[in-house]
Structure formats: C-alpha cells, structure tokens
Design an enzyme around this catalytic site. Sequence first.
Site, PDB file in Angstrom:
ATOM      1  N   PHE A 141     -30.827  56.287  87.415  1.00 47.14           N
ATOM      2  CA  PHE A 141     -29.452  56.658  87.796  1.00 47.14           C
ATOM      3  C   PHE A 141     -29.832  57.658  88.008  1.00 47.14           C
ATOM      4  CE2 PHE A 141     -26.225  58.593  86.435  1.00 47.14           C
ATOM      5  CZ  PHE A 141     -25.025  58.694  87.226  1.00 47.14           C
ATOM      6  N   ASP A 226     -37.445  63.018  85.368  1.00 50.52           N
ATOM      7  CA  ASP A 226     -35.656  62.996  85.543  1.00 50.52           C
ATOM      8  C   ASP A 226     -35.194  62.990  84.302  1.00 50.52           C
ATOM      9  OD1 ASP A 226     -32.783  63.219  85.355  1.00 50.52           O
ATOM     10  OD2 ASP A 226     -32.430  61.985  86.640  1.00 50.52           O
ATOM     11  N   LYS A 255     -27.290  68.547  81.577  1.00 52.32           N
ATOM     12  CA  LYS A 255     -26.406  67.873  80.848  1.00 52.32           C
ATOM     13  C   LYS A 255     -26.682  68.793  79.163  1.00 52.32           C
ATOM     14  CE  LYS A 255     -25.746  63.223  81.400  1.00 52.32           C
ATOM     15  NZ  LYS A 255     -24.616  63.444  81.890  1.00 52.32           N
TER      16      LYS A 255
END
Length: 402
Positions: A141, A226, A255
Amino acid sequence: MSATERAIASAEAHSAHNYHPLPVVVASADGSWMTDVEGRRYLDMLAGYSALNFGHGNRRLIDAAKAQLERVTLTSRAFFHDRFAEFCTQLAEMCGMEMVLPMNTGAEAVETAVKTARKWGYKVKGVPPGQAKIVVAANNFHGRTTTIISFSTDPEARADFGPYTPGFEIVPYGDLTALEHAVSANTVAVMLEPIQGEAGVLVPPPGYLAGVRELTRERNVLFIADEIQSGLGRTGRTFACEHEGVVPDMYILGKALGGGVVPVSAVVSSDEVLGVYRPGEHGSTFGGNPLACAVALEVIAMLRSGEFQQRATELGEHLHHELGLLVGGGAVEAVRGRGLWAGVDIAPSHGTGREISEKLMDRGVLVKDTHGSTIRIAPPLVISKEDLDWGLDQLRGVLAGE
C-alpha cells in the site's frame, strides 16, 4: 436524532462514500484521547495511521505552528523562505543523506519517488528511454493515485480505475529469490515498505531487508524504503530499516512528519539521485511551505531526543507480550508487528475485524480493521502504560464476549 446521528447523516448525504468510518464523530482530542460530539471519551489506538505519533494537540507542535502562523504560511516555491533550508538540512542529516524534495501527502511523495527513480535510471544508469522498470511487493500500500494503484494487488484499490500505468513488476513480499529473478538490466528501483501496514502489519522474514540492500547494490538498482507509516519512531527506531542495520538509497516520508497538524511529506536521498532534477521538471505549490517546515522541524527535534523511539520500544514489548497471550485461546489466530504497532488476526468464529472494531468503540477504544479479519493497533507514542493496559483490557473483554 442525536448530534452524532445528525452529523453522520449529513456526511453520508454530502460526501463521496470513499471511506467506511466507524460511527463516531470526534469533536476534540488531547494526547491519546478523543472526545465525540456527545461528550464521550475514546482511547485512540490508531493514531491517524501513524500520522499522530506524538499525540493529539502536542504542545510543542501546536506552539511551533502558532508561532509560524503569525509570520508567514506560504510563499510557493517561486521564492525562498527562512525555514526551508533549515528543514531540508536537518531532515537530510537525520536520514544520513544529502538532499530533500518536500511534498505534501504520502501519495505525492511516492509519485515523486517513482519519477525520481525513472529519471535517475535514464540519466545516470543509462536505461533506454521508456524502458525503466520498478519492482514492488504484493499486498503493498503506497497510496491511491492512478499510477500507484497500477501496481496494487488490492482489488478494492485497483478495480475500475484503468487503464493502468505500465513499468512495474510485482513479486511476493519477503521472497528474495523472486526479487532476484525480477531485477533486470532495465530495473531502476525496488520499492518496499519495511513493514507492510495496510496489509495487516506484516513484518518480513529476518534478513530480508538486508538481502534487498545487498541485491540492489550489486545490480546498481535504487532501494526505496516507503517509511510513511513505519518511520519516525513507530517501530522503536527512527526508521524501521534500522532494525536490520539497513540504509536505503531513498526514504519516502510522510504522516508523522507533519505531527498530525499539517500534511508534510518528503523524498530524501543522495545528491546523485535527487540531483537529476532541473527547474520546472517537478514541483508543488504547497510542498515545503513555511508552516509545514516549522512543524516538521519540531518533529525532527523531538525525534533527536530518542525519547519517542524508547517509548515505542518499551511499550511495544509490553503490547506484543500481552497480545501474544491471546493467541491460541480461540479468538486470536495471529499477532504481528514491531514497536507500538500490531496487526491482530481475529478468528472468524469471533467476528470480523469491523465487528470487533465496533464493539471496541462501544467500550471507548478506537481501532480500525483491514482485510476483513485483522485489526490494527497503533496508539500515539505518548500513550501511558496505564491507558495502554486499559485499552488491552477492553480488547480482552470484547474477545471474551463480555
């Protein structure tokens, strides 16, 4: 109709149904706790998918944002501003790298990483034009833009959004042999999550990340990590790659870099890699804006202390010990994770992940399900041991049918 029901009905009527939220309407939050429009308090055990690593309303981050709000919030990249160089310098130093390309959201940073790897492949590695290939892992994801869902294996993220962007090859996560076979002369990068979050907090086999690092170095391929969810303290280290002593060629961050205050993301790499860009080839009006830089600089300062990494390590050991005791009792089939991050697979006989999440909500604990049977637990790193234990008690109660 209650205030909660009114708010949900209005949202359902006037917003696209691209999410399926739990039926709670948050009005305020502080630390690890949120309060809804009815005045009921909930323990946040999701932390905005790790965007809120430092808790809701963290005083240091709010003060940094307020101070910057009084000065200047946006210049666009048409001009320099006085927080930009400091942000890029300190983030590069924290990552042990040389250059930063700031963006806003995680998906933007992933898109930037893809473009960067391709351009590096053409300009530096010498891949023929239009032939660059990036190898990714199944169940990944990385976001939901058109290019990113082109290499997703999740039908919900991918279906009905074609035609898809070519140039990607998908291999099983954790399988070094498959990765080795997939890497060819035209491969420019291997892009992986050091821990797959959305897939259910999947931790790769020991030695996998080190093997990826060795393979990519041997084949002159970029290793892109990531760390949008796994990075910035969540796993007990600043970066999850550190658990195997690995430094990739490129970090993708997001984030928690914005502290849950503003969206901030970045690609961090070497001068050789990010130095391929020339003015006009890539950009963002809001990327690296003064407000974002001010908040992110405070995040970097907080991580430098090591306090949050230590809390994630110590409380994470406690969390996984307690969750491990639930395995084998009939309600929990497996627990995975690292630091203050766990995926808990619920036995079908005890309900779906959504049903368990709803029952926990009724007991004042907020988590979220993924892939049907799994719930994710990722509280803010500022959570107290007492609050963490209370949340775990509520999970035990739900699983026991109390």
